[in-house]
Design a protein around this motif. Sequence first.
Motif, PDB file in Angstrom:
ATOM      1  N   ASP A 236       0.536  -1.183   0.305  1.00 11.93           N
ATOM      2  CA  ASP A 236      -0.052   0.268   0.004  1.00 11.93           C
ATOM      3  C   ASP A 236       0.657   1.631   0.138  1.00 11.93           C
ATOM      4  O   ASP A 236       0.051   2.515  -0.781  1.00 11.93           O
ATOM      5  CB  ASP A 236      -0.931  -0.085   1.670  1.00 11.93           C
ATOM      6  N   LEU A 237       1.952   0.935   0.033  1.00  7.78           N
ATOM      7  CA  LEU A 237       2.828   2.468   1.008  1.00  7.78           C
ATOM      8  C   LEU A 237       3.921   2.576  -0.449  1.00  7.78           C
ATOM      9  O   LEU A 237       4.306   3.413  -1.021  1.00  7.78           O
ATOM     10  CB  LEU A 237       3.548   2.317   1.376  1.00  7.78           C
ATOM     11  N   LEU A 238       3.947   1.474  -1.264  1.00 12.14           N
ATOM     12  CA  LEU A 238       4.209   1.742  -3.242  1.00 12.14           C
ATOM     13  C   LEU A 238       4.585   2.990  -3.558  1.00 12.14           C
ATOM     14  O   LEU A 238       5.665   3.727  -4.078  1.00 12.14           O
ATOM     15  CB  LEU A 238       4.630   0.847  -3.707  1.00 12.14           C
ATOM     16  N   THR A 239       3.239   3.081  -3.992  1.00  9.88           N
ATOM     17  CA  THR A 239       2.527   4.782  -4.506  1.00  9.88           C
ATOM     18  C   THR A 239       3.046   5.958  -3.605  1.00  9.88           C
ATOM     19  O   THR A 239       4.041   6.823  -4.327  1.00  9.88           O
ATOM     20  CB  THR A 239       1.258   5.144  -4.334  1.00  9.88           C
ATOM     21  N   ASN A 240       3.887   6.055  -2.239  1.00  7.25           N
ATOM     22  CA  ASN A 240       4.298   7.085  -1.603  1.00  7.25           C
ATOM     23  C   ASN A 240       5.631   7.024  -1.897  1.00  7.25           C
ATOM     24  O   ASN A 240       5.779   8.566  -1.804  1.00  7.25           O
ATOM     25  CB  ASN A 240       3.601   7.125  -0.942  1.00  7.25           C
ATOM     26  N   VAL A 241       6.425   6.178  -2.123  1.00  8.76           N
ATOM     27  CA  VAL A 241       7.788   6.057  -3.035  1.00  8.76           C
ATOM     28  C   VAL A 241       8.297   6.129  -3.564  1.00  8.76           C
ATOM     29  O   VAL A 241       9.227   6.124  -4.232  1.00  8.76           O
ATOM     30  CB  VAL A 241       8.397   5.101  -1.873  1.00  8.76           C
ATOM     31  N   LYS A 242       7.399   6.404  -4.528  1.00 17.16           N
ATOM     32  CA  LYS A 242       7.465   6.280  -6.602  1.00 17.16           C
ATOM     33  C   LYS A 242       6.924   7.872  -6.861  1.00 17.16           C
ATOM     34  O   LYS A 242       6.380   8.567  -6.519  1.00 17.16           O
ATOM     35  CB  LYS A 242       6.536   5.568  -6.799  1.00 17.16           C
ATOM     36  N   HIS A 243       8.091   8.337  -7.690  1.00 14.69           N
ATOM     37  CA  HIS A 243       7.338  10.117  -8.076  1.00 14.69           C
ATOM     38  C   HIS A 243       8.399   9.473 -10.079  1.00 14.69           C
ATOM     39  O   HIS A 243       9.001   8.985 -10.086  1.00 14.69           O
ATOM     40  CB  HIS A 243       9.199  10.650  -7.861  1.00 14.69           C
ATOM     41  N   LEU A 244       7.003  10.483 -10.259  1.00 11.85           N
ATOM     42  CA  LEU A 244       6.870  10.374 -11.811  1.00 11.85           C
ATOM     43  C   LEU A 244       7.684  11.346 -12.506  1.00 11.85           C
ATOM     44  O   LEU A 244       6.676  12.250 -11.458  1.00 11.85           O
ATOM     45  CB  LEU A 244       5.649   9.589 -12.595  1.00 11.85           C
ATOM     46  N   ARG A 245       8.188  11.504 -13.071  1.00  8.18           N
ATOM     47  CA  ARG A 245       8.625  12.751 -13.980  1.00  8.18           C
ATOM     48  C   ARG A 245       8.610  12.849 -15.511  1.00  8.18           C
ATOM     49  O   ARG A 245       8.951  11.333 -16.077  1.00  8.18           O
ATOM     50  CB  ARG A 245      10.341  12.608 -13.720  1.00  8.18           C
ATOM     51  N   SER A 246       7.173  13.473 -15.887  1.00 10.14           N
ATOM     52  CA  SER A 246       7.221  13.241 -17.295  1.00 10.14           C
ATOM     53  C   SER A 246       8.042  14.298 -17.859  1.00 10.14           C
ATOM     54  O   SER A 246       9.002  15.300 -17.312  1.00 10.14           O
ATOM     55  CB  SER A 246       6.472  14.337 -17.354  1.00 10.14           C
TER      56      SER A 246
END
Length: 473
Positions: A236-246
Amino acid sequence: DHRDKVIKVSIGYGHLVVCTTTQCASYDVNRFATPAVFDLRDAVITVSQCEKLFLLADCMQGISICTYEGRLISTIKIAVNIRPEMVSTSHVSLSPDTVAVRDPSNHKVIQFYDASSGKRLKDFGVSHHLEITDLCVSQRGSQSDRKVAFIDKNKDMYLAPLLATSSNLLTQNGAPASPNSPPPELIAAAGNIVSEKLATMVSSAKWHDEFETLVAISDGHLATWYLPSVVFVDRDLLTNVKHLRSDDNGEHEFTTNALIHDFSSTRIGVRRGSDGALLTFGISPYPSMLFAHIQRHDWDGAVRLCRFLGEPMLWSILACLGIRSTELRTAGIAYSALGSLDKVRYIESVKEIPSPEGRQAELAVFGGRLHEAEKVLLQAGLTYRAVDLHTRLYSWERALEIATQQLMPHVNTVRARRKQYLEAVGRKETISKFKQYDKMTDDAFKLDWTIIEEQVKQELQKEKQRPNAKAYH
């Protein structure tokens, strides 16, 4: 200047490695005048570096592991006849203690070798259902903490531990184990952890050279996972530790031909696919500060940093590392800050378990590793806890099997809880083993809650009297 043509160059970790057709020279970036030079028997195909070692791969000797002083540490022969593609940069990865190689005979398997001896690590290994096209190994932590990220032919990226055990007592950043961690003998209680998918349409990936942070070019974005192994603790925490640069400026910087060149400090170097230009991008500096606190075992300082910045990403990292290091107080604070009150209550219940093995098993269940939790409990002799675990998860047949094989008095415990469950849901018994016990007329198989509760109290009291049992602090 070199007397022969230079064919390979690699720079990193404060050293420059230059390979010609006949020699290899290792330079300290602070002392270019005195390189370590040694002869080569064949043309080098791949050069890979880590903190204290570097790797040379050719078709004659296979893989050679050397120090930056030019001393040969070990040689790995992965096949009788080595072809260049077997030891390409995509199929070989080096870490301070481990070498990962795609199996030359089975492209769905990753083999691991000890860097100091060159021997294959038989207890380590990753198998996948598709052909693996690229792999890279994390750089921090001990050998059992190591993670491998790999890309298959469908361009999906997966993460897997090299050794799937409950022995992650050191954080990925080298922090010492918590005083509340289970004893080292629990290392043997291993349960296979399935590799977890992190991203799709991935063309390139690389680990940070100091911390357990992973970056990848995925579907036209530059994706950064500040702690990807959170997927093994709490997905459940995976989305919190992920950052996307477009790619917002329309320069097509993150195409399928782009390559991540290096990843150190807070900088990511990307080689653009369209023209080969080297681009530099930044990441948040705060996770590295948090990792530094945890590396010093300064959990209070880590909590203060997270409170000051108030970012969910930092709280998620702290929660994961707290669970993994059995720092339940810190993990509870982190989950409270994230608003996960159900997980806070679960952690508080884990604190009340007197034995470290029992706490470790419950944390394994928290991470979805039921098989590992059972093995920890059975190896530690906590058979009732194993029975109780399966009844709480409604795994009735396995609970009855364990009770029958190892703790016969608690067969009635399982039967009574099963009967109570069926009455609550308004169903009839359908499992044949339970029907057989229900037909028995012996007094020993009569269900008496008074006797059952007394037996449970005795088991819990025996656990409290174990030599290593102590309250969590």
